[in-house]
Write a protein that holds these residues in place. Structure first.
Motif, mmCIF file in Angstrom:
data_model
loop_
_atom_site.group_PDB
_atom_site.id
_atom_site.type_symbol
_atom_site.label_atom_id
_atom_site.label_comp_id
_atom_site.label_asym_id
_atom_site.label_seq_id
_atom_site.Cartn_x
_atom_site.Cartn_y
_atom_site.Cartn_z
ATOM 1 N N GLU A 89 -26.998 8.210 -44.821
ATOM 2 C CA GLU A 89 -27.272 9.615 -44.536
ATOM 3 C C GLU A 89 -28.405 10.079 -45.446
ATOM 4 N N ASN A 90 -29.527 10.493 -44.829
ATOM 5 C CA ASN A 90 -30.699 10.930 -45.595
ATOM 6 C C ASN A 90 -31.159 9.854 -46.574
ATOM 7 N N ASP A 96 -28.756 -2.388 -50.986
ATOM 8 C CA ASP A 96 -30.093 -2.543 -50.410
ATOM 9 C C ASP A 96 -30.017 -2.898 -48.927
ATOM 10 N N TRP A 97 -29.123 -3.824 -48.592
ATOM 11 C CA TRP A 97 -28.976 -4.261 -47.197
ATOM 12 C C TRP A 97 -28.520 -3.117 -46.302
ATOM 13 N N LEU A 98 -27.558 -2.349 -46.788
ATOM 14 C CA LEU A 98 -27.037 -1.236 -45.987
ATOM 15 C C LEU A 98 -28.091 -0.139 -45.794
ATOM 16 N N VAL A 99 -28.879 0.137 -46.845
ATOM 17 C CA VAL A 99 -29.901 1.189 -46.747
ATOM 18 C C VAL A 99 -31.047 0.754 -45.842
ATOM 19 N N LYS A 100 -31.491 -0.498 -45.984
ATOM 20 C CA LYS A 100 -32.654 -0.969 -45.221
ATOM 21 C C LYS A 100 -32.321 -1.220 -43.749
ATOM 22 N N ASP A 101 -31.194 -1.910 -43.496
ATOM 23 C CA ASP A 101 -30.856 -2.290 -42.120
ATOM 24 C C ASP A 101 -29.906 -1.313 -41.436
ATOM 25 N N ASN A 102 -29.117 -0.579 -42.248
ATOM 26 C CA ASN A 102 -28.146 0.384 -41.719
ATOM 27 C C ASN A 102 -27.359 -0.197 -40.534
ATOM 28 N N PRO A 103 -26.682 -1.335 -40.732
ATOM 29 C CA PRO A 103 -26.000 -2.003 -39.617
ATOM 30 C C PRO A 103 -24.782 -1.238 -39.084
#
Length: 349
Positions: free
Chosen positions: A235-236, A223-230
């Protein structure tokens, strides 16, 4: 005119009832099919992930239960070489059939239970907060994962118990058990039905942080990676397979490190009462002695007193090498199989 309107209304009512009946018939079959797909995906995930790391799983158990006064396996690499030299390729995968027979239904029930527990907990959380858009927090995911772990562990524990004994048997042991069915029947006949659940309490206590943290860390990381994309990994609006594998590896590392001492105690308690046990467990010559524990606390106390605190982490190295890819493969395989089967619900929803 009035009669025509009444006839039209009657026809409309009949059509609506027919459509409602048709939908009512379809709904249950669709629900059953969805459940079957979910269980199948979980089973495949468990079988693939465990078979991939079967040699390390056997090495871990041998290190956990070997007699402290008669050490045969001094480490992971030495142990794997010894098994290869004395038992060959089949020795590295000994007990894997039993393991898969246990882990396939265990994994199926675990993933399915997590989905259902997540839905139930999310529903109650939204009702309590009055926020229909609320999402699961890491703590709630931990609770859903713990619930799933307890259900799955309890449902398949007898298989885990006999799997541990089959795995410990070596080329020089009396081979009391010829297979899963023989092991189950022998334990029932000689030790009673309670023996099949020996070590259940530390298993349940251990599965709460282990499975709970696996799901909570994995889902929260995604969830953190998808929402914040740090790190620019999205991809898409989707994470790559490598990224999801990494999330699963981190989740597995955290969960197994915290719960590992309970796994050691569980294995040792499972060996209690085994007549003609493997020499790995009893030792040889003057050092030969059977394991005797009165319960979980007694097992902890005797293990630490006779072997030191480090004994609670015996086999941690092969287990870490095993768990990291195993958990990662299980999560990703589960999601990929569900995608192939066209199941819309994901464990992150």
């Amino acid at each position: 005119m009035a009669s025509e309107r009444s006839e039209s209304a009657a026809v409309s009512t009949i059509v609506n009832l027919a459509e409602g009946a048709r939908e009512g018939v379809k709904a249950p079959s669709y629900a059953v099919l969805s459940i079957c797909k979910s269980l199948f995906a979980g089973g495949v995930a468990g079988g693939v992930s465990r078979t991939a790391v079967a040699p390390l799983e056997r090495m871990k158990i041998l290190l956990q239960v070997q007699n402290p006064h008669n050490i045969k396996y001094s480490g992971t690499v030495q142990g794997l070489k010894y098994i290869w030299r004395t038992e060959g390729l089949r020795g590295l995968f000994k007990g894997n059939g039993t393991n898969c027979a246990r882990i396939v239904p265990n994994s199926a029930v675990k993933f399915f239970s997590y989905e259902q527990a997540s839905k139930g907990i999310l529903y109650m959380y939204r009702q309590q907060t009055g926020n229909e858009n609320a999402q699961l927090t890491p703590v709630l995911r931990l609770g859903a994962g713990a619930t799933a772990g307890i259900i799955a562990m309890s449902a398949t524990y007898p298989m885990d118990m006999v799997r541990g004994r089959l795995t410990v048997q070596t080329a020089n042991s009396p081979y009391q058990y010829r297979g899963i069915a023989h092991a189950l029947s022998t334990v029932l006949r000689e030790e009673g039905p309670r023996a099949l659940y020996r070590g259940w309490l530390p298993s349940v206590i251990g599965v709460v942080p282990y499975v709970g943290l696996n799901f909570a860390v994995y889902e929260s990381l995604k969830d953190w990676l998808v929402k914040d994309n740090p790190f620019g990994l999205v991809e898409n609006n989707e994470l790559t397979i490598i990224t999801r594998l990494s999330c699963g590896a981190i989740a597995g590392t955290v969960g197994q490190t915290i719960a590992y001492p309970l796994d050691v105690i569980r294995r040792r308690m499972q060996m209690v009462g085994w007549k003609s046990a493997s020499s790995v467990v009893t030792g040889e010559g003057r050092s030969k002695a059977s394991l005797e524990y009165n319960g979980m606390v007694d097992a902890f106390r005797k293990t630490v007193r006779h072997e030191g605190f480090g004994a609670l982490y015996k086999g941690l190295v092969p287990n870490s090498v095993k768990v990291v890819p195993s958990i990662a493969i299980a999560f990703v395989t589960y999601e990929m199989v569900k995608d192939v089967l066209g199941v819309e619900f994901r464990i992150s929803d």
